[in-house]
Design an enzyme around this catalytic site. Structure first.
Site, PDB file in Angstrom:
ATOM      1  CG  ASP A   1      10.805 -59.896   5.150  1.00  0.00           C
ATOM      2  OD1 ASP A   1      11.263 -60.606   6.066  1.00  0.00           O
ATOM      3  OD2 ASP A   1      11.022 -60.118   3.938  1.00  0.00           O
ATOM      4  CD  GLU A   2       8.122 -60.358   1.136  1.00  0.00           C
ATOM      5  OE1 GLU A   2       7.857 -59.781   0.084  1.00  0.00           O
ATOM      6  OE2 GLU A   2       8.989 -61.263   1.212  1.00  0.00           O
TER       7      GLU A   2
ATOM      8  CD  GLU B   1      13.975 -64.089  -4.478  1.00  0.00           C
ATOM      9  OE1 GLU B   1      15.028 -63.412  -4.589  1.00  0.00           O
ATOM     10  OE2 GLU B   1      13.043 -63.780  -3.712  1.00  0.00           O
TER      11      GLU B   1
ATOM     12  CG  HIS C   1      10.508 -64.890   4.269  1.00  0.00           C
ATOM     13  ND1 HIS C   1      10.431 -65.315   2.969  1.00  0.00           N
ATOM     14  CD2 HIS C   1      10.075 -63.605   4.265  1.00  0.00           C
ATOM     15  CE1 HIS C   1       9.965 -64.319   2.202  1.00  0.00           C
ATOM     16  NE2 HIS C   1       9.737 -63.274   2.963  1.00  0.00           N
TER      17      HIS C   1
ATOM     18  NE  ARG D   1      14.367 -66.480  -0.694  1.00  0.00           N
ATOM     19  CZ  ARG D   1      14.060 -65.205  -0.523  1.00  0.00           C
ATOM     20  NH1 ARG D   1      14.932 -64.240  -0.814  1.00  0.00           N
ATOM     21  NH2 ARG D   1      12.889 -64.874  -0.025  1.00  0.00           N
TER      22      ARG D   1
ATOM     23  CG  ASP E   1      13.861 -66.504   2.927  1.00  0.00           C
ATOM     24  OD1 ASP E   1      12.693 -66.906   2.810  1.00  0.00           O
ATOM     25  OD2 ASP E   1      14.186 -65.319   2.756  1.00  0.00           O
TER      26      ASP E   1
ATOM     27  CD1 TRP F   1      15.914 -58.704  -2.260  1.00  0.00           C
ATOM     28  CD2 TRP F   1      16.121 -60.345  -0.754  1.00  0.00           C
ATOM     29  NE1 TRP F   1      15.634 -58.181  -1.017  1.00  0.00           N
ATOM     30  CE2 TRP F   1      15.752 -59.156  -0.079  1.00  0.00           C
ATOM     31  CE3 TRP F   1      16.321 -61.513  -0.004  1.00  0.00           C
ATOM     32  CZ2 TRP F   1      15.573 -59.107   1.306  1.00  0.00           C
ATOM     33  CZ3 TRP F   1      16.138 -61.460   1.363  1.00  0.00           C
ATOM     34  CH2 TRP F   1      15.773 -60.276   2.004  1.00  0.00           C
TER      35      TRP F   1
ATOM     36  CE1 TYR G   1      15.050 -53.877  -1.107  1.00  0.00           C
ATOM     37  CE2 TYR G   1      14.011 -55.798  -2.085  1.00  0.00           C
ATOM     38  CZ  TYR G   1      14.310 -55.038  -0.972  1.00  0.00           C
ATOM     39  OH  TYR G   1      13.871 -55.435   0.265  1.00  0.00           O
ATOM     40  CG  PHE G   2      22.136 -53.630  -6.133  1.00  0.00           C
ATOM     41  CD1 PHE G   2      21.442 -52.431  -6.231  1.00  0.00           C
ATOM     42  CD2 PHE G   2      23.479 -53.584  -5.767  1.00  0.00           C
ATOM     43  CE1 PHE G   2      22.071 -51.212  -5.961  1.00  0.00           C
ATOM     44  CE2 PHE G   2      24.118 -52.377  -5.511  1.00  0.00           C
ATOM     45  CZ  PHE G   2      23.415 -51.194  -5.592  1.00  0.00           C
ATOM     46  CG  ASP G   3      16.057 -58.161  -6.083  1.00  0.00           C
ATOM     47  OD1 ASP G   3      16.067 -56.917  -5.922  1.00  0.00           O
ATOM     48  OD2 ASP G   3      15.191 -58.898  -5.565  1.00  0.00           O
TER      49      ASP G   3
END
Ligand code: ACM
Ligand code: ZN
Length: 719
Positions: free
Chosen positions: A266-267, A418, A203, A113, A142, A416, A365-367
Site C-alpha cells: 500500500d501507499e 498512530e 512504508h 507506530r 513500517d 493502526w 478501521y478501528f483507528d
C-alpha cells in the site's frame, strides 16, 4: 425436553457473541455441579457441518455435550458454553448448531507506530479468540519501526526499532524470534493463525534507515517520527532489495506456519522511481510500458510484487497484499485485502482472486473515532460507530450478482496505532467494536438485530471490566458539535445525544453524576448561568467519562469602530523559525520577520511539505487584523491553530494537544461587523502529528446551525 421458544425469549435468555447459527432453547436449566463427565467434548471428524470450525452443543438434564469435526470447532463450542453459564452456575437447556460464515475472521495489530508488548498481544489474542476470531494480521514493519528480529540483518532492530520523538525521548521495541515463537504458539492454542506482514515496496523507512543501500538514492536518512507516508521507499531497480526480501522472508517463514504472508504493497509514492536510473533501467529491461491504465512506475510496483510472490512460493507461502497490488496488474495467485473501500476487493474477486474485506469506509478501521472528535481522545479521523461496524456486510451486492461471493474469504478490522499512546487507549479503540466484528465475521446476516446485539455487548463489556480491560462507552454529545462552554444572551437550549441508544444522567448542582442522577429526557433550557455535569450510563450502571458543560450568559461583543473602506484584504503576520510547543515558549527577543497573508489557510504553508521530513524547518507565526462577522448571533468558533484571540480575548487555546482536530471550541455572542482577530499557529510535531499538514482556518457556525463555515479571505482585513 427441547422445545422452541419465541425469538424474544431466546434473546432474553442467551447472551452469546457471535450469535450462533441455530439455537433451540428448552425450558429448564442445568445446574453445574463439577462432577465428572458433566461436560463431554468430543471431536467427531465425520460430523457433517458446513465448516470444520462448526460444532453442536447440547445442554439438557443429563449434562453438557459438544461435538465438532475439529479441535477448533470444539474450542468454539467451549467458548459458547462459557458465555451461556450464568453467574449462579446454571446453563439454559439448549441445542446449538453453529458454524462460521467466513473462514478468515481477522484483527490487525500495528506495533510499528506505537509498540505493544508480548503480554498485550497475548491479551488481545486471548480475548478475541473467545469471540471466535481466528486470524491475527501482525503488521511488523513500517516507516516508524521494524519490529521483528531478523538474524541476517541485525541493524533492522538495532537501528530500525527505535525512533527519537520530536518531544524528546525514544520510542520503540521489537519482538525477538523467541518471543514470536511464543506468541505464535499461544495463538495456535486458541486457534488463531498469525499472518505476518513485511511491508514492501513502500512504508520501508525503518529498513532504509538501517540499510541505506535499499533505497534508490542510498542516502543516509534519519528518523521518521511523524505519521503519513514517506516517498523514500525500496528500490526495485536494484537486486539488493530482492536479496534482502528473500533473506527476511526465509526467517519469517520459519517463524510463522501461516499459509499466507502479507507483503503490504500500500501507499507507495513512486516519485523516487521516476528519477532513479536503476528503476528506469529495470522498466526498460522488463518492458514495463505505460498504458492508458497504468504508468510504467505502477507496473514496476507490480513487478516487485510478482518477485515477492516468487520468493514466497519458494518458502511454500501464498501472497496477500493491500489493494494497491491491483495497480499495474495483479500477480497470478495473489489474495487482495480491500481497504480503500470495497472496489479493490470487488475487482479482484471478479478476476477470480480471493479477497479479505477490510474497507475503512465501511466500518473496518478501528483507528477511526467512535463519537464526536470534540469529546473523544484524538484519532486519525472519520467516524466508525459500533452500529456502523455491526451493519457492515462483507459480501458486496456486486459480487452476489455475479456469482463471485465465494471469493470473499473473510473480513478483518484494522487498528493502526498512530494515535494510540497507551495500552488502555488501544483497548478503548478495540472494544466493543471487536464484538461487532466477531458477529459479522461469524453469524448469518439474516438474524442481525442491533438492539439485541447491544444488550449482549453490555454483558460482554462487564466481562472486560472483570479483566480490567478498558472499552468505549458513548459519551453525551451535542448536535452539530460538542462544546464545553455554551454562551447565550437570553436563553440557552442545550441538548445531548449518544452514538447508540444510552441512558444519560446529569446534575446541575456541580456534583458528580451517579447512575441515579436525574435522567436526561430532552433539551435543557436555561436563562441563568449553569454547570451541567452529564454522563451516559450503561445498563449495568457504569458511567462514561463525565462531561462538564458551562452555560454562560454573556453580553454581545460589539463590533469595533473601524471602517472596512480603510482596511486591506488579508492579515498582517510575524514569523520566527524554531520548534515551539506553546506560544509562551517563544522567547521575548525572538527574531520575528514581518509580513502578511491573504488568509488563515496560509499559516501552515510557510514551509513546503517534504514527505520524508528529513529537512523540515519548524516555525511560529502570528496573524492579526480584523474579521468580518456576518450577522448578530451566538457563534461556535473552532480552530486547530494554537490560539485564537478575538477583541483581545483568548477564545480558543489548544494547549499542548495533538492539533489534528479541535477539542476546545468556544461560543461567543458577536455583533455583526468587524472584530479584532489574532491567530497563533505553531508548526511542530506533537504526538507524531505534523501540524503544518492541518489547516489554519477559523471555522464558525451559528449555535442553531449544524454545519461549520470558514472565515475566508474575503472576511479578513488589516489596517
Ligand atoms: C492502509 O491503511 N494503508 C492499508
Ligand atoms: Zn530505484
Amino acid at each position: 425436553m427441547i422445545k422452541l421458544l419465541a425469538a424474544a425469549a431466546i434473546a432474553a435468555s442467551l447472551n452469546v457473541i457471535p450469535a450462533p447459527v441455530s439455537t433451540e432453547v428448552g425450558d429448564g436449566v442445568y445446574k453445574m455441579t463439577g462432577k465428572k463427565n458433566e461436560i463431554v467434548l468430543r471431536v467427531d471428524r465425520k460430523l457433517d457441518l458446513p465448516s470444520k470450525e462448526g460444532y453442536v452443543l447440547t445442554v439438557d438434564a443429563r449434562g453438557i455435550k459438544a461435538k465438532a469435526p475439529s479441535e477448533a470447532g470444539l474450542f468454539y463450542a467451549r467458548q459458547t458454553l462459557n458465555q451461556l453459564i450464568r453467574p449462579d452456575g446454571t446453563v439454559p437447556y439448549v441445542k446449538i448448531v453453529d458454524y462460521p460464515r467466513f473462514a478468515w475472521r481477522g484483527f490487525h495489530v500495528d506495533p510499528c507506530r506505537h509498540f505493544l508488548s508480548v503480554e498485550e498481544v497475548k491479551k488481545e489474542i486471548d480475548i478475541l479468540s473467545q469471540y471466535k476470531i481466528n486470524t491475527m494480521h501482525w503488521h511488523l514493519t513500517d516507516d516508524q519501526g521494524w519490529r521483528i528480529e531478523i538474524k541476517k540483518y541485525p541493524r533492522l532492530t538495532e537501528v530500525g526499532a527505535w525512533r527519537g520523538e520530536f518531544e524528546g525521548g525514544t520510542h520503540g521495541g521489537y519482538y525477538t524470534q523467541e518471543q514470536i515463537r511464543e506468541v505464535v504458539a499461544y495463538a495456535a492454542e486458541r486457534f488463531i493463525t498469525i499472518v505476518p506482514e513485511i511491508e514492501m515496496p513502500g512504508h520501508a523507512m525503518a529498513a532504509i534507515r538501517s540499510y541505506p543501500e535499499l533505497s534508490c538514492t542510498m542516502e543516509t536518512v534519519g528518523n521518521f517520527a511523524n505519521w503519513g507516508t514517506s516517498d523514500l521507499v525500496y528500490c526495485p531497480g536494484k537486486e539488493t532489495m530482492f536479496t534482502f526480501m528473500d533473506a527476511v522472508i526465509a526467517e519469517v517463514a520459519a517463524l510463522f506456519p501461516s499459509e499466507y504472508i502479507h507483503i503490504g504493497g500500500d501507499e507507495c509514492p513512486k516519485t523516487r522511481w521516476a528519477k532513479c536510473p536503476d528503476c528506469q533501467a529495470r522498466i526498460q529491461s522488463e518492458g514495463l510500458v505505460a498504458d492508458e491504465q497504468f504508468s510504467a512506475e505502477e507496473k514496476l510496483q507490480s513487478y516487485a510484487v510478482r518477485r515477492a510472490e516468487t520468493i514466497l512460493a519458494k518458502y511454500g507461502r501464498k501472497l496477500i497484499g493491500w489493494d494497491e497490488i491491483l495497480e499495474g496488474g495483479l500477480s497470478p495467485n495473489a489474495t487482495v485485502m480491500s481497504w480503500r473501500g470495497e472496489k479493490g476487493g470487488i475487482a479482484a474477486a471478479l478476476e477470480g482472486h480471493d479477497v479479505i474485506m477490510t474497507p475503512g469506509s465501511e466500518g473496518m478501521y478501528f483507528d477511526h473515532y467512535q463519537g464526536d472528535s470534540r469529546v473523544e481522545p484524538v484519532t486519525i479521523g472519520k467516524l466508525t460507530t459500533l452500529e456502523k461496524v455491526y451493519r457492515y456486510d462483507p459480501v458486496p451486492a456486486a459480487l452476489k450478482e455475479n456469482g463471485k461471493q465465494q471469493h470473499v474469504k473473510g473480513v478483518q478490522a484494522n487498528l493502526w496505532s498512530e494515535y494510540i499512546y497507551s495500552d488502555a487507549q488501544r483497548d478503548y479503540m478495540l472494544f466493543p467494536r471487536a464484538f461487532a466484528l466477531a458477529e459479522i465475521a461469524w453469524s448469518p446476516v439474516a438474524g442481525k438485530d442491533f438492539d439485541d446485539f447491544c444488550r449482549r455487548v453490555d454483558i460482554a463489556c462487564r466481562l472486560l471490566d472483570e479483566r480490567g480491560v478498558n472499552y468505549h462507552i458513548p459519551m453525551p454529545e451535542q448536535p452539530g458539535s460538542s462544546l464545553d462552554r455554551v454562551v447565550f444572551t437570553d436563553r440557552a437550549e442545550v441538548s445531548f445525544k449518544t452514538t447508540r441508544p444510552m441512558k444519560m444522567v446529569y446534575t446541575l448542582d456541580g456534583s458528580e453524576p451517579t447512575p441515579d442522577s436525574t435522567p436526561y429526557t430532552g433539551a435543557l433550557s436555561f436563562t441563568e448561568d449553569a454547570v451541567i455535569k452529564i454522563a451516559s450510563v450503561t445498563s449495568y450502571g457504569k458511567l462514561s467519562p463525565v462531561r462538564t458543560v458551562r452555560v454562560v450568559r454573556e453580553g454581545w461583543m460589539p463590533a469595533c469602530g473601524v471602517r472596512v473602506e480603510n482596511l486591506h484584504p488579508g492579515l498582517r503576520t510575524r514569523m520566527v523559525w524554531g520548534r515551539y510547543v506553546l506560544p509562551s515558549d517563544i522567547p521575548a527577543d525572538a527574531a520575528w520577520e514581518y509580513g502578511m497573508v491573504k488568509g488563515l489557510k496560509e499559516l501552515p504553508l510557510q514551509e513546503p511539505y517534504d514527505r520524508s521530513m528529513q529537512h523540515t524547518r519548524f516555525y511560529a507565526i502570528e496573524a492579526w487584523g480584523y474579521v468580518d462577522v456576518p450577522k448578530d448571533a451566538v457563534y461556535v468558533l473552532s480552530s486547530v491553530c494554537d490560539q485564537v484571540w478575538m477583541d483581545g480575548r483568548l477564545v480558543i487555546d489548544n494547549g499542548s494537544d495533538v492539533k489534528k482536530f479541535s477539542r476546545h471550541d468556544n461560543s461567543l455572542a458577536l455583533k455583526a461587523g468587524l472584530h479584532e482577530l489574532k491567530v497563533v499557529f505553531l508548526s511542530n510535531v506533537i504526538g507524531g502529528w505534523y501540524s503544518s499538514r492541518g489547516h489554519g482556518d477559523l471555522m464558525y457556525r451559528r449555535v442553531d446551525e449544524e454545519e461549520f463555515h470558514t472565515f475566508r479571505e474575503n472576511r479578513v482585513f488589516y489596517e
